[in-house]
Design a protein around this motif. Structure first.
Motif, PDB file in Angstrom:
ATOM      1  N   SER A 173      -0.612  -4.894   2.840  1.00  0.00           N
ATOM      2  CA  SER A 173      -2.174  -5.261   3.058  1.00  0.00           C
ATOM      3  C   SER A 173      -2.285  -6.849   2.905  1.00  0.00           C
ATOM      4  O   SER A 173      -1.741  -7.334   1.944  1.00  0.00           O
ATOM      5  CB  SER A 173      -2.946  -4.466   2.228  1.00  0.00           C
ATOM      6  OG  SER A 173      -4.152  -5.234   2.332  1.00  0.00           O
ATOM      7  N   TYR A 174      -2.787  -7.412   3.700  1.00  0.00           N
ATOM      8  CA  TYR A 174      -3.115  -8.868   3.647  1.00  0.00           C
ATOM      9  C   TYR A 174      -4.661  -9.047   3.484  1.00  0.00           C
ATOM     10  O   TYR A 174      -5.085 -10.118   3.718  1.00  0.00           O
ATOM     11  CB  TYR A 174      -2.631  -9.954   4.793  1.00  0.00           C
ATOM     12  CG  TYR A 174      -1.056  -9.542   4.977  1.00  0.00           C
ATOM     13  CD1 TYR A 174      -0.467 -10.564   4.625  1.00  0.00           C
ATOM     14  CD2 TYR A 174      -0.380  -8.654   5.585  1.00  0.00           C
ATOM     15  CE1 TYR A 174       1.143 -10.765   4.507  1.00  0.00           C
ATOM     16  CE2 TYR A 174       0.982  -8.727   5.403  1.00  0.00           C
ATOM     17  CZ  TYR A 174       1.642  -9.464   5.208  1.00  0.00           C
ATOM     18  OH  TYR A 174       3.098  -9.675   5.071  1.00  0.00           O
ATOM     19  N   ASN A 175      -5.429  -7.832   3.346  1.00  0.00           N
ATOM     20  CA  ASN A 175      -6.847  -8.070   3.073  1.00  0.00           C
ATOM     21  C   ASN A 175      -6.959  -8.870   1.790  1.00  0.00           C
ATOM     22  O   ASN A 175      -6.372  -8.804   0.732  1.00  0.00           O
ATOM     23  CB  ASN A 175      -7.472  -6.743   2.871  1.00  0.00           C
ATOM     24  CG  ASN A 175      -7.611  -6.159   4.204  1.00  0.00           C
ATOM     25  OD1 ASN A 175      -7.646  -6.840   5.356  1.00  0.00           O
ATOM     26  ND2 ASN A 175      -7.775  -4.682   4.369  1.00  0.00           N
ATOM     27  N   PHE A 222      -7.205   2.514   6.351  1.00  0.00           N
ATOM     28  CA  PHE A 222      -6.856   1.072   6.641  1.00  0.00           C
ATOM     29  C   PHE A 222      -7.966   0.739   7.463  1.00  0.00           C
ATOM     30  O   PHE A 222      -8.320   0.924   8.569  1.00  0.00           O
ATOM     31  CB  PHE A 222      -5.537   1.165   7.214  1.00  0.00           C
ATOM     32  CG  PHE A 222      -4.514   2.000   6.555  1.00  0.00           C
ATOM     33  CD1 PHE A 222      -3.766   1.182   5.510  1.00  0.00           C
ATOM     34  CD2 PHE A 222      -4.019   3.067   6.797  1.00  0.00           C
ATOM     35  CE1 PHE A 222      -2.723   1.646   4.747  1.00  0.00           C
ATOM     36  CE2 PHE A 222      -3.031   3.712   5.765  1.00  0.00           C
ATOM     37  CZ  PHE A 222      -2.350   2.893   5.106  1.00  0.00           C
ATOM     38  N   ILE A 252       0.765  -1.225   0.145  1.00  0.00           N
ATOM     39  CA  ILE A 252       0.167   0.099  -0.068  1.00  0.00           C
ATOM     40  C   ILE A 252       1.061   1.252   0.099  1.00  0.00           C
ATOM     41  O   ILE A 252       0.490   2.112  -0.742  1.00  0.00           O
ATOM     42  CB  ILE A 252      -0.955  -0.087   0.798  1.00  0.00           C
ATOM     43  CG1 ILE A 252      -1.688  -1.341   1.198  1.00  0.00           C
ATOM     44  CG2 ILE A 252      -1.807   1.082   1.055  1.00  0.00           C
ATOM     45  CD1 ILE A 252      -2.385  -1.677  -0.060  1.00  0.00           C
ATOM     46  N   TYR A 259      -2.952  -5.814   8.162  1.00  0.00           N
ATOM     47  CA  TYR A 259      -1.881  -5.052   7.699  1.00  0.00           C
ATOM     48  C   TYR A 259      -0.447  -5.119   8.637  1.00  0.00           C
ATOM     49  O   TYR A 259      -0.776  -5.612   9.600  1.00  0.00           O
ATOM     50  CB  TYR A 259      -2.124  -3.581   7.788  1.00  0.00           C
ATOM     51  CG  TYR A 259      -3.499  -3.029   6.784  1.00  0.00           C
ATOM     52  CD1 TYR A 259      -3.291  -2.700   5.397  1.00  0.00           C
ATOM     53  CD2 TYR A 259      -4.743  -2.960   7.661  1.00  0.00           C
ATOM     54  CE1 TYR A 259      -4.505  -2.323   4.809  1.00  0.00           C
ATOM     55  CE2 TYR A 259      -5.839  -2.875   6.942  1.00  0.00           C
ATOM     56  CZ  TYR A 259      -5.566  -2.321   5.390  1.00  0.00           C
ATOM     57  OH  TYR A 259      -6.843  -1.771   4.735  1.00  0.00           O
ATOM     58  N   ASP A 260       0.466  -5.033   7.728  1.00  0.00           N
ATOM     59  CA  ASP A 260       1.975  -4.819   8.321  1.00  0.00           C
ATOM     60  C   ASP A 260       2.113  -3.408   8.257  1.00  0.00           C
ATOM     61  O   ASP A 260       2.207  -2.792   6.996  1.00  0.00           O
ATOM     62  CB  ASP A 260       2.929  -5.628   7.799  1.00  0.00           C
ATOM     63  CG  ASP A 260       2.837  -7.240   8.152  1.00  0.00           C
ATOM     64  OD1 ASP A 260       1.749  -7.556   9.018  1.00  0.00           O
ATOM     65  OD2 ASP A 260       3.581  -7.965   7.871  1.00  0.00           O
ATOM     66  N   VAL A 301       3.714  -0.231   3.956  1.00  0.00           N
ATOM     67  CA  VAL A 301       2.626  -0.640   4.778  1.00  0.00           C
ATOM     68  C   VAL A 301       2.203  -1.885   3.670  1.00  0.00           C
ATOM     69  O   VAL A 301       2.063  -1.680   2.615  1.00  0.00           O
ATOM     70  CB  VAL A 301       1.500   0.373   4.825  1.00  0.00           C
ATOM     71  CG1 VAL A 301       0.184  -0.322   5.145  1.00  0.00           C
ATOM     72  CG2 VAL A 301       1.984   1.373   5.558  1.00  0.00           C
TER      73      VAL A 301
END
Length: 249
Positions: free
Chosen positions: A246-248, A102, A23, A110-111, A244
């Motif tokens: 995203s694991y969505n 987010f 992201i 997220y990380d 950043v």
């Protein structure tokens, strides 16, 4: 292992890899154009918040992939208002906020990571945090330094229901890596894992954080909860390798 089984594992690995999206890339502080693609100046709501510094875009600089926020002592500024109280402004400083909001999705998260050089002197209040776009909470203080010689990791479920962990911060003149993993637990709550210099420091739970949009903010506030008076000389807060993921789904 059968060929079919090996193929299935490869497909699963490819699926997991494709689910991770960048992201904000580590290059967002490389140039003004890169910065403008992902960030805006000041807080999402303006220049003032809960301390003695007013944010000003002139206090944010970029060089060699690093963002530097500088707080300088000033006089003659109009008071800020927060929580119905007047706050004397003694500094101009810097804040940036991500343009992306987010929101943890089902099975996702997220990380947030980066390397930070942050002061712990009395009257200085650097932070790297998430807060609600609408209403409040949620709030996750992924790293907060409040003039005490320590770093704080906090999750606010309400103003009175919160989790926190304070850790000694022995070398504020050096960069330290910070990482925060935010993940869906049950489509209601999220887990929040805080790491410093590659080691897990604490795990907290954000109650009812699922599905709620959050701002990402990096700012150098002054005085307020970090004590006063703050320093008379310039204070620097530096960030590099900010990323950043995203694991969505």
């Amino acid at each position: 292992m059968h060929l079919l089984g090996a193929y299935s594992l490869l497909l699963a690995a490819a699926s997991c890899a494709s689910a991770v999206r960048t992201i904000i890339p580590k290059t967002s502080f490389d140039s003004q154009a890169n910065f403008d693609a992902d960030w805006a100046y000041n807080y999402p709501w303006g220049t003032d918040h809960n301390g003695g510094a007013r944010m000003d875009k002139g206090q944010v600089k970029f060089s060699n992939g690093m963002a530097t926020l500088t707080a300088k002592k000033v006089t003659g500024q109009k008071d800020a208002t927060h929580g119905g109280k007047q706050i004397k402004i003694n500094y101009l400083s810097g804040a940036i906020s991500a343009k992306e909001h987010f929101t943890v999705a089902r099975g996702g998260g997220y990380d947030f990571s980066g390397e930070f050089k942050a002061t712990t002197a009395k009257g200085t209040w650097p932070a790297f945090w998430l807060t609600a776009v609408e209403g409040w909470p949620p709030e996750i203080d992924m790293a907060e330094w409040k003039g005490s010689g320590k770093i704080s990791f906090n999750t606010f479920n309400t103003s009175s229901v919160l989790s926190w962990k304070d850790v000694n911060y022995a070398t504020p003149d050096q960069f330290h890596s910070i990482k925060c993993e935010v993940r869906d637990i049950n489509q209601r709550d999220v887990s929040v894992k805080f790491y410093m210099d590659g080691s897990l420091v604490t795990t907290q739970v954000g109650g009812n954080f699922f599905g709620k949009a959050m701002y990402l903010i990096i700012n150098l506030q002054m005085e307020g909860s970090s004590g006063s008076p703050g320093p008379s000389s310039d204070t620097l807060y530096q960030v590099r390798n900010l990323e950043v993921l995203s694991y969505n789904p």
